[in-house]
Design a protein around this motif. Structure first.
Motif, mmCIF file in Angstrom:
data_model
loop_
_atom_site.group_PDB
_atom_site.id
_atom_site.type_symbol
_atom_site.label_atom_id
_atom_site.label_comp_id
_atom_site.label_asym_id
_atom_site.label_seq_id
_atom_site.Cartn_x
_atom_site.Cartn_y
_atom_site.Cartn_z
ATOM 1 N N GLN A 1 28.440 -17.802 2.342
ATOM 2 C CA GLN A 1 28.807 -16.115 2.065
ATOM 3 C C GLN A 1 28.182 -15.494 3.287
ATOM 4 O OE1 GLN A 1 30.555 -15.264 -0.655
ATOM 5 N NE2 GLN A 1 30.729 -13.174 -0.552
ATOM 6 N N VAL A 2 28.938 -14.430 3.631
ATOM 7 C CA VAL A 2 28.394 -13.688 4.775
ATOM 8 C C VAL A 2 28.466 -12.353 4.555
ATOM 9 C CG1 VAL A 2 28.813 -12.922 7.192
ATOM 10 C CG2 VAL A 2 28.934 -15.329 6.777
ATOM 11 N N GLN A 3 27.501 -11.464 4.602
ATOM 12 C CA GLN A 3 27.432 -10.019 4.541
ATOM 13 C C GLN A 3 27.398 -9.425 5.875
ATOM 14 O OE1 GLN A 3 24.428 -9.246 1.560
ATOM 15 N NE2 GLN A 3 25.858 -9.064 0.088
ATOM 16 N N LEU A 4 28.343 -8.419 6.063
ATOM 17 C CA LEU A 4 28.335 -7.557 7.299
ATOM 18 C C LEU A 4 27.995 -6.196 7.134
ATOM 19 C CD1 LEU A 4 31.878 -9.233 8.502
ATOM 20 C CD2 LEU A 4 29.531 -9.955 9.090
ATOM 21 N N VAL A 5 27.168 -5.700 8.067
ATOM 22 C CA VAL A 5 26.816 -4.219 8.050
ATOM 23 C C VAL A 5 27.081 -3.491 9.349
ATOM 24 C CG1 VAL A 5 25.014 -2.690 7.581
ATOM 25 C CG2 VAL A 5 25.270 -4.617 6.198
ATOM 26 N N GLU A 6 28.053 -2.488 9.398
ATOM 27 C CA GLU A 6 28.271 -2.124 10.810
ATOM 28 C C GLU A 6 27.443 -0.930 10.796
ATOM 29 O OE1 GLU A 6 32.411 -3.120 9.200
ATOM 30 O OE2 GLU A 6 30.840 -2.201 8.392
ATOM 31 N N SER A 7 27.334 -0.379 12.163
ATOM 32 C CA SER A 7 26.403 0.848 12.659
ATOM 33 C C SER A 7 26.938 1.327 13.808
ATOM 34 C CB SER A 7 24.844 0.603 12.456
ATOM 35 O OG SER A 7 24.530 -0.283 13.208
ATOM 36 N N GLY A 8 26.435 2.384 14.253
ATOM 37 C CA GLY A 8 26.614 3.111 15.756
ATOM 38 C C GLY A 8 27.893 3.850 15.743
ATOM 39 N N GLY A 9 28.592 4.164 14.726
ATOM 40 C CA GLY A 9 29.624 5.127 14.737
ATOM 41 C C GLY A 9 29.133 6.548 15.035
ATOM 42 N N GLY A 10 30.343 7.522 15.131
ATOM 43 C CA GLY A 10 29.729 8.903 15.332
ATOM 44 C C GLY A 10 30.786 9.785 16.027
ATOM 45 N N LEU A 11 30.407 11.037 16.313
ATOM 46 C CA LEU A 11 31.245 11.717 17.077
ATOM 47 C C LEU A 11 31.098 12.023 18.748
ATOM 48 C CD1 LEU A 11 33.352 14.401 17.001
ATOM 49 C CD2 LEU A 11 31.241 15.813 16.691
ATOM 50 N N VAL A 12 32.046 11.575 19.513
ATOM 51 C CA VAL A 12 31.931 11.621 20.832
ATOM 52 C C VAL A 12 32.824 12.524 21.343
ATOM 53 C CG1 VAL A 12 32.889 9.322 21.270
ATOM 54 C CG2 VAL A 12 31.192 10.285 23.006
ATOM 55 N N GLN A 13 32.713 13.097 22.696
ATOM 56 C CA GLN A 13 33.975 13.743 23.404
ATOM 57 C C GLN A 13 34.737 12.785 24.187
ATOM 58 O OE1 GLN A 13 31.778 16.753 26.044
ATOM 59 N NE2 GLN A 13 32.251 18.349 24.597
ATOM 60 N N GLY A 15 36.238 10.691 26.911
ATOM 61 C CA GLY A 15 35.727 10.008 27.994
ATOM 62 C C GLY A 15 34.336 9.360 27.692
ATOM 63 N N GLY A 16 33.803 9.653 26.571
ATOM 64 C CA GLY A 16 32.674 9.038 26.156
ATOM 65 C C GLY A 16 32.320 7.799 25.961
ATOM 66 N N SER A 17 31.012 7.218 25.592
ATOM 67 C CA SER A 17 30.890 5.830 25.004
ATOM 68 C C SER A 17 30.468 5.773 23.739
ATOM 69 C CB SER A 17 30.087 5.085 26.048
ATOM 70 O OG SER A 17 30.841 5.035 27.366
ATOM 71 N N LEU A 18 30.711 4.779 22.939
ATOM 72 C CA LEU A 18 29.825 4.295 21.809
ATOM 73 C C LEU A 18 29.539 2.706 21.770
ATOM 74 C CD1 LEU A 18 31.148 6.514 18.983
ATOM 75 C CD2 LEU A 18 28.805 6.726 19.788
ATOM 76 N N ARG A 19 28.498 2.378 21.035
ATOM 77 C CA ARG A 19 28.325 1.162 20.858
ATOM 78 C C ARG A 19 28.264 0.835 19.439
ATOM 79 N NH1 ARG A 19 23.937 -3.459 22.851
ATOM 80 N NH2 ARG A 19 22.837 -2.373 21.125
ATOM 81 N N LEU A 20 29.013 0.080 18.768
ATOM 82 C CA LEU A 20 29.059 -0.349 17.484
ATOM 83 C C LEU A 20 28.003 -1.718 17.221
ATOM 84 C CD1 LEU A 20 32.630 0.458 16.358
ATOM 85 C CD2 LEU A 20 30.595 1.988 16.472
ATOM 86 N N SER A 21 27.548 -1.786 16.226
ATOM 87 C CA SER A 21 26.974 -2.884 15.820
ATOM 88 C C SER A 21 27.474 -3.650 14.570
ATOM 89 C CB SER A 21 25.459 -2.838 15.941
ATOM 90 O OG SER A 21 24.781 -2.455 17.300
ATOM 91 N N CYS A 22 27.301 -4.928 14.475
ATOM 92 C CA CYS A 22 27.644 -5.529 13.141
ATOM 93 C C CYS A 22 26.593 -6.627 12.976
ATOM 94 C CB CYS A 22 28.912 -6.099 13.234
ATOM 95 S SG CYS A 22 29.531 -7.157 11.858
ATOM 96 N N ALA A 23 25.915 -6.379 11.942
ATOM 97 C CA ALA A 23 24.791 -7.227 11.731
ATOM 98 C C ALA A 23 25.368 -8.003 10.651
ATOM 99 C CB ALA A 23 23.495 -6.583 11.125
ATOM 100 N N ALA A 24 24.867 -9.505 10.754
ATOM 101 C CA ALA A 24 25.667 -10.436 9.944
ATOM 102 C C ALA A 24 24.327 -11.329 9.085
ATOM 103 C CB ALA A 24 26.480 -11.326 10.569
ATOM 104 N N SER A 25 24.373 -11.497 7.801
ATOM 105 C CA SER A 25 23.583 -12.300 7.101
ATOM 106 C C SER A 25 24.326 -13.716 7.274
ATOM 107 C CB SER A 25 23.320 -11.774 5.654
ATOM 108 O OG SER A 25 24.700 -12.110 5.060
ATOM 109 N N GLY A 26 23.291 -14.825 6.866
ATOM 110 C CA GLY A 26 23.841 -16.124 7.024
ATOM 111 C C GLY A 26 23.091 -16.933 7.997
ATOM 112 N N ARG A 27 23.208 -18.233 7.899
ATOM 113 C CA ARG A 27 22.427 -19.085 8.928
ATOM 114 C C ARG A 27 23.405 -19.757 9.586
ATOM 115 N NH1 ARG A 27 20.658 -23.807 5.861
ATOM 116 N NH2 ARG A 27 22.210 -23.309 4.329
#
Length: 126
Positions: A1-13, A15-27
């Motif tokens: 079983q794997v659990q995934l949690v995203e973060s890093g979204g938001g509002l940007v103009q 031409g801009g940049s964002l970095r999304l992250s996805c943290a996973a549980s599990g060995r």
């Protein structure tokens, strides 16, 4: 079983940049193929980027609409996969989802993934 949690979204103009992250549980994170998808209200989930598991060579692959602008990467030590998004356009506005499947292949369809995060909103203003 794997659990995934995203973060890093938001509002940007545009031409801009964002970095999304996805943290996973599990060995056994390194044995999972990972993908990023996006979905607008009333539309089907759309493939954005994928990265194979370590055993499959870890090849990256992208939708044509984001090729050259987005980069998927993974840090197995941190059990995290990233989506670096540059040169963002208003049409990139969507909810972005991280997905995982324990397999050696490369997968473009959301039906091929077994585990999903809750999604993170990305909004690009013009």
């Amino acid at each position: 079983q794997v659990q995934l949690v995203e973060s890093g979204g938001g509002l940007v103009q545009a031409g801009g940049s964002l970095r999304l992250s996805c943290a996973a549980s599990g060995r056994t994170f390194s044995s999972y193929a990972m993908g990023w998808f996006r979905q607008a209200p009333g539309k089907e989930r759309e493939f954005v980027a994928g990265r194979g598991s370590n055993r499959s060579g870890g090849r990256t692959y992208y939708a044509e609409s984001v090729k050259g602008r987005f980069t998927i990467s993974r840090d197995n030590a941190k059990n995290t996969v990233y989506l670096q998004m540059n040169s963002l356009k208003p049409e990139d506005t969507d909810v972005y989802y991280c997905a995982a499947v324990e397999s050696y292949g490369y997968y473009y369809s959301d039906r091929q993934y077994d585990y999903w995060g809750q999604g993170t909103q990305v909004t690009v203003s013009s």
